[in-house]
Design a protein around this motif. Structure first.
Motif, short mmCIF file in Angstrom:
data_model
loop_
_atom_site.label_atom_id
_atom_site.label_comp_id
_atom_site.label_asym_id
_atom_site.label_seq_id
_atom_site.Cartn_x
_atom_site.Cartn_y
_atom_site.Cartn_z
N ARG A 119 0.83 -1.21 0.00
CA ARG A 119 0.00 0.00 0.00
C ARG A 119 0.87 1.26 0.00
O ARG A 119 0.49 2.28 -0.57
N PRO A 124 -2.39 2.21 -6.19
CA PRO A 124 -3.65 1.54 -5.83
C PRO A 124 -4.34 0.95 -7.05
O PRO A 124 -5.25 1.55 -7.63
N TYR A 129 -3.48 -5.44 -5.87
CA TYR A 129 -4.18 -6.06 -4.74
C TYR A 129 -4.29 -7.57 -4.93
O TYR A 129 -3.94 -8.34 -4.03
N TRP A 197 -10.37 -4.38 1.02
CA TRP A 197 -10.64 -3.85 -0.32
C TRP A 197 -11.46 -2.57 -0.21
O TRP A 197 -12.35 -2.45 0.62
N ARG A 201 -10.50 3.36 -3.28
CA ARG A 201 -9.04 3.35 -3.42
C ARG A 201 -8.60 2.68 -4.72
O ARG A 201 -7.77 3.21 -5.45
N TYR A 202 -9.14 1.51 -5.00
CA TYR A 202 -8.60 0.68 -6.09
C TYR A 202 -9.29 0.92 -7.43
O TYR A 202 -8.75 0.53 -8.47
#
Length: 208
Positions: A119, A124, A129, A197, A201-202
């Motif tokens: 992170r 991101p 992930y 999750w 952010r992702y």
């Protein structure tokens, strides 16, 4: 000496997890995966006791639990799993404690640290992930936990270190494939089951 270390790690981890009061997260969608883990993981951990001697393939699921529930709640679930293994299995409570520490608490804690590093230093991105934390991070956490365990057991008179590390390396990839596969599935279909999750952010569009 090794038993004292394992007991200390278990008590310390459980104490920190309880202090953080993670059961508050069970009010949301994480109740279902938490209950499923308590019901299913003991049988996965008991599998080596049912296999022929010398063919003890061990899968953990600890890194997946960290991604799904977060570290504090994962520690509580792992403690319940280890307790169930001690009650249902034939190896005894000492072996269940050792199993809970080295394939549960230690890789879960290492997975937490690896996730924090990713992170901090990587963008991101969903692939970071799923591949970083779900796949490669799990392989690294499981192998490092296995290395520490085997070094400790070697000092206590265990099997040859080289053979043990090769076995740990191979088993780490089994857990990595399992965790990576389920992480990708949950990201696509039930992201609410992943406490680590965040759509914001992702999936947030890059800033110009």
């Amino acid at each position: 000496m090794l038993f004292a270390l394992e007991l200390s790690l278990a008590v310390l981890s459980l104490g920190v997890a309880l202090w953080l009061r993670p059961w508050r997260m069970l009010r949301g969608p994480l109740l279902t995966p938490a209950l499923a883990a308590v019901a299913l993981l003991p049988w996965l951990w008991l599998l080596p006791q049912k296999m022929p001697q010398g063919l003890q393939v061990q899968l953990s699921g600890a890194c997946l639990l960290v991604l799904m529930l977060g570290w504090p709640l994962a520690v509580l679930v792992l403690a319940l799993v280890a307790l169930a293994v001690g009650l249902l299995g034939q190896a005894g409570p000492v072996a269940a404690l050792s199993q809970g520490v080295w394939i549960g608490l230690v890789p879960a804690t290492l997975a937490l640290g690896i996730g924090a590093v990713l992170r901090r230093w990587l963008p991101p991105n969903p692939f970071v992930y799923t591949l970083g934390r779900g796949f490669l991070g799990t392989a690294a956490a499981m192998f490092l936990a296995g290395v520490v365990r085997e070094v400790g057991y070697r000092l206590a008179g265990g099997v040859a270190l080289e053979q043990a590390l090769v076995a740990r390396w191979l088993m780490a990839w089994g857990d990595a494939f399992l965790t990576g596969m389920f992480t990708a599935i949950f990201v696509a279909f039930v992201p609410g089951w992943l406490a680590t999750w965040s759509d914001e952010r992702y999936l947030k569009p890059p800033q110009n």
